[in-house]
Design a protein around this motif. Structure first.
Motif, short mmCIF file in Angstrom:
data_model
loop_
_atom_site.label_atom_id
_atom_site.label_comp_id
_atom_site.label_asym_id
_atom_site.label_seq_id
_atom_site.Cartn_x
_atom_site.Cartn_y
_atom_site.Cartn_z
N GLU A 94 37.49 17.53 36.19
CA GLU A 94 39.08 17.03 35.86
C GLU A 94 39.10 15.48 35.55
N ALA B 247 45.30 20.49 27.84
CA ALA B 247 45.10 21.95 28.47
C ALA B 247 43.95 21.84 29.39
N GLY B 248 42.84 21.21 28.94
CA GLY B 248 41.67 21.02 29.81
C GLY B 248 42.07 20.40 31.26
N TRP B 249 42.79 19.57 31.31
CA TRP B 249 43.03 18.64 32.55
C TRP B 249 43.99 19.40 33.46
N CYS B 250 45.09 20.30 32.69
CA CYS B 250 45.75 20.98 33.68
C CYS B 250 44.88 22.24 34.13
N TRP B 251 44.09 22.81 33.69
CA TRP B 251 43.05 23.98 34.09
C TRP B 251 42.34 23.22 35.07
N THR B 252 41.72 22.48 34.79
CA THR B 252 40.62 21.58 35.97
C THR B 252 41.40 21.26 37.21
N TYR B 253 42.55 20.81 36.86
CA TYR B 253 43.34 20.01 38.00
C TYR B 253 43.70 21.34 38.89
N VAL B 254 44.19 22.45 38.37
CA VAL B 254 44.63 23.62 39.22
C VAL B 254 43.43 24.26 39.91
N GLN B 255 42.44 24.24 39.02
CA GLN B 255 41.12 24.71 39.86
C GLN B 255 40.79 23.83 40.96
N GLU C 207 42.88 24.42 43.91
CA GLU C 207 42.48 25.88 44.51
C GLU C 207 41.39 25.61 45.41
#
Lengths: 283, 301, 278
Positions: free
Chosen positions: A219, A250-258, A261
């Motif tokens: 992230e 896009a990468g940041w949004c995905w890793t941030y949500v992960q 979680e």
């Protein structure tokens, strides 16, 4: 008085993380060379991905190093890594195609010497010191080289010092407008230094989990790519910079949500606007 | 003469910007519990004191502010390079840096708090919404003023360093000055508000931070409200004085005494501050008096 | 953030003889390489960088830093991390030194030293203002009973359950001296590298000195900051994160850090010089 430094056991073995990090960063940086082969600057964003591979590896190394008491904060490890890594990276950039490999070798030598100094001369006597600082120095050099390649589409010194400025419609060669001449390296330096130390520093505590720490490493890497993508508008073509920006966001949004979680998984409770929870048997 | 007058004007503006930056920086770090007082926020749950205080463990303030200011300046520099107006570029750069700061702040709170699960410290997700935005607002003020100040140093005063490098240097100095001055006030006077005034916090009291407010539960926003009355302004004065005197002595005295003028004035200033420090130190010893009884003091002295 | 380090860090005793031997060997190899690839001027530049590095390493030991306990008034010193406070002062000095570079070697060094010292003088003063006027705490050292400079006694001014608090005058002087050495060392590294780059880059890039100045300044500046951080962190490891100043028993550990900083600076310095030599 002091907060205990505890690192979780288990998870992916460190050697595996290191292998992936080293190979991933080398491959990523070489992929930016497609720019030269294809005559475009579209492939610059691979530099950022290379830096992320290195940073994830570095986060795991810092976790190993800092589980021994260093006496001073986790951030210092990031600073010493980038301090020696930056010197190795700029030095290596003179070697053209071979630059990434030379960077690994020179950073390894510098890191080993700094580790030797810390352990044998300053008497730290930490068993993993030499190895960790060697790795961290390589991580510093590779993440800086990756981010720089993303910024300007190149990791070669002669191109990093070349820049142009426009005056009254004429284009002039102006070293002050280049990656090195404009000191944009100072920005990549700090971005990599904080992104390197943040994952473990932010996740430390008895409940630290390797997958969460490493996800935070990714992230931080994607987050660092965003300002670099914005800065790259000054150096590479508009379309290439837009692609880099899209990949970063896009990468940041995905890793941030992960990461959120994983934090939810590990947290004691996930409360919204609730009063202070008083543990049973406590006060 | 006109040159010097111009230089003095820029110096005054830079000093004023630095003062705002210092005050905003310290308030921001106190709201988020960054820097050294963070250790107590981290320690309290381990001692059984669950709290609703933000835990913004990004790193020490100096490297963190080095990064925020460098991002602001780097993005501003790049936008100026593609012919964006300087003021707009600095605002956009500071905005980007603020967004990065906000993202780092939330991950630090989530990461640290999730790792405290063993001590039953829950994640209060509403804190992220209410506090992060306030720290970001203060961070924006601090970053914008610092980058603007560096821009003045670079363009108006002709410092050789490019903008991003200047911002890195002054960002680290800002964090160093702000954390040095502001941390004790937040750490001692706010986190340990229930401890007696006029004494250090006893080591045995570590971790017993104040968790309830005048009414209801203490939020980190209350900490900013408190520290902005003393710690923030003091940090602002500290950083403002550093920047002002650094520029002032160079701009006015640089060409005197064969180039040594600025150095001589600097040494004189150091001795003035040293004398002031000694004066307040003696004043405190006389006014506050010793803690221990005289016979004890004689026995240990 | 020094609270997070745990109790360990920086043991007593002198460096191992093998360590020192290898260290000296590394310095000599670096100097030899400087001579082989450059000339006598390059060797002198590298010596300047080594001296700058050890000044930084030595200077950090003077800076009174109490870490997290200082923020609670539990121990004396400035409440922040030692490496970063030293970096703040040293880089403020570098700012002054780089600005004065056009006036020649001696003035630039003096400007760097005074810049760092002034930054620390103001910061330490404001730290004491906060301790005294906002917290109502007089200065008291925990490590010594008497201020070596002013002769003030401390035990009776120490509040219960603490190791002392505030910033005694000896620590104040230590802070100023540390800032001065940091500023001097950082500027020395910067100036030496700047002279090397000014000499070589015009030939390498076939351009005028004026044109390459931004490159030379940026490269020297980034290398100076990088080396500053490496040396400051090595010194911070040496003192285990906190120190009260020159009167602290930990101060006696300085030879280790000075040797270490010299070795690290020699190796980093030769890489920075070889960038343009090979």
């Amino acid at each position: 008085m002091t907060v205990k430094m505890e690192a979780s056991a288990g998870g992916i073995p460190h050697d595996t993380v290191m292998a992936y990090g080293l190979i991933g960063s080398l491959v990523g940086i070489y992929l930016t060379y497609l720019n030269v082969l294809s005559g475009t600057e579209i492939f610059s964003f691979f530099g950022g991905l290379a830096a992320i591979a290195a940073l994830v590896w570095g986060a795991n190394t810092i976790k190993h190093l800092c589980s021994y008491g260093l006496g001073t904060g986790v951030p210092s490890a990031g600073m010493i890594a980038l301090g020696s890594g930056a010197i190795a990276m700029i030095f290596a950039s003179r070697y053209g195609m071979l630059a990434p490999i030379v960077a690994v070798i020179v950073a390894g030598i510098l890191g080993a010497i700094v580790g030797f100094v810390s352990n044998k001369i300053v008497n730290m006597n930490i068993p993993v010191m030499e190895r960790s600082l060697t790795e961290l120095s390589i991580v510093g050099a590779m993440s800086l080289m990756g981010f720089t390649a993303m910024l300007g589409g190149t990791f070669i010194f002669d191109e990093m010092v070349a820049g142009t400025s426009t005056f009254l419609g004429f284009v002039f060669a102006d070293y002050g407008m280049s990656i090195i001449g404009g000191s944009t390296l100072a920005v990549t330096f700090m971005l990599a230094a904080i992104a390197l130390q943040h994952p473990f520093n932010a996740c430390l505590g008895p409940g630290e989990q390797q997958d969460r720490t490493l996800m935070l490493g990714a992230e931080c890497g994607f987050l660092s790519m965003i300002p670099i993508a914005l800065m790259s508008f000054a150096f590479i073509s508009f379309a290439s910079a837009v692609i880099a920006l899209l990949v970063s966001v896009a990468g940041w949004c995905w890793t941030y949500v992960q990461f959120i979680e994983l934090s939810k998984r590990d947290a004691y409770a996930w409360l919204d606007a609730k009063p202070i929870h008083e543990p049973k048997g406590g006060e | 003469m006109e040159n010097i007058l111009f230089g003095i004007g820029i110096t005054a503006v830079a000093g004023a910007l630095a003062t705002i930056a210092g005050a905003a920086e310290d308030t921001e770090s106190d709201i988020g519990s960054q820097g050294d007082p963070n250790s107590q926020v981290q320690l309290a749950p381990q001692m059984g004191f669950i709290h609703r205080i933000y835990n913004k463990a990004i790193s020490g303030e100096p490297p963190a502010y080095g990064l925020w200011c460098a991002i602001g300046a780097g993005v501003a520099w790049a936008f100026m390079a593609v012919q964006v107006n300087a003021i707009l570029a600095i605002i956009l750069g500071s905005l980007v840096a603020t967004l990065v700061q906000g993202a780092y702040a939330t991950t630090a709170y989530l990461g640290r708090t999730a790792s405290l699960a063993n001590f039953e410290q829950p994640v209060y997700i509403d804190l992220i919404r209410s506090v992060t935005t306030v720290t970001m607002a203060h961070a924006f003020v601090a970053i914008f003023t610092t980058v603007a100040m560096c821009y003045l140093m670079n363009t108006a005063l002709g410092h050789p360093f490019p903008l991003p490098l200047l911002a890195l240097v002054w960002g680290i100095a800002l964090g160093a000055a702000g954390s040095a001055t502001g941390n004790p006030f937040y750490g001692k006077e706010r986190q340990y508000q229930e401890q007696p005034f006029g004494a250090g916090v006893s080591i045995s009291a570590s971790g017993t931070i104040v968790r309830y407010g005048e009414a209801g539960q203490r939020s980190s926003l209350d900490n900013g409200w408190f520290t902005s009355k003393m710690g923030g302004p003091a940090s602002g004065i500290c950083f403002g004085l550093i920047v002002f005197f650094e520029l002032w002595r160079t701009v006015i005295f640089e060409h005197m005494a064969g180039g040594w003028g600025a150095v001589i004035v600097g040494v004189v200033l150091i001795f003035i501050f040293m004398a002031l420090d000694r004066y307040i130190e003696v004043w405190a010893r006389k006014t506050f008096g010793p803690y221990a009884k005289p016979e004890e003091a004689e026995a240990t002295a | 953030m020094s609270a997070l380090g745990g109790a360990a860090g920086g043991s007593e005793g002198f460096s191992s003889p093998i360590g020192v031997g290898v260290g000296v060997l590394l310095i000599l190899v670096s100097l030899g390489m400087a001579y082989y690839f450059g000339q006598m001027a390059t060797v002198i530049a590298l010596i300047g960088i080594i001296v700058g590095g050890l000044l930084i390493g030595f200077g950090v030991h003077f800076v009174p830093v109490g870490g997290a306990p200082a923020a609670m008034g539990q121990s004396p010193g400035i409440a922040t991390g030692v490496a970063m406070l030293a970096a703040g002062a040293g880089l403020a000095g570098l700012f002054g030194g780089a600005w004065a570079a056009e006036f020649g070697f001696a003035i630039a060094l003096a400007a760097g030293a005074v810049g760092g010292a002034l930054m620390m003088a103001i910061t330490c003063f404001m730290v004491n203002v906060v301790y005294i006027f906002a917290m109502g705490v007089p200065s008291a050292s925990g490590k010594v009973d008497k201020d070596p400079i002013t002769g003030d006694t401390f035990p009776e001014y120490k509040s219960q359950g603490t190791e002392g608090h505030g910033l005694p005058f000896v620590s104040y002087v230590g802070g100023v001296v540390g800032g001065m050495m940091g500023g001097l060392g950082g500027t020395l590294i910067y100036i030496e590298l700047l002279y090397v780059y000014e000499g070589v880059l015009p030939v390498m890039l076939d351009a005028g000195v004026e044109e390459i100045m931004p490159l030379a300044v940026s490269l020297a500046g980034i290398f100076a900051i990088g080396m500053f951080l490496v040396n400051a962190v090595i010194a911070a490891y040496n003192i285990g994160g906190t120190i009260e100043g020159p009167h602290d028993p930990k101060f006696a550990r300085w030879p280790r850090a000075v040797i270490g900083a010299a070795v690290a600076s020699a190796v980093c310095g030769i890489a920075a010089i070889m960038l343009v030599m090979v």
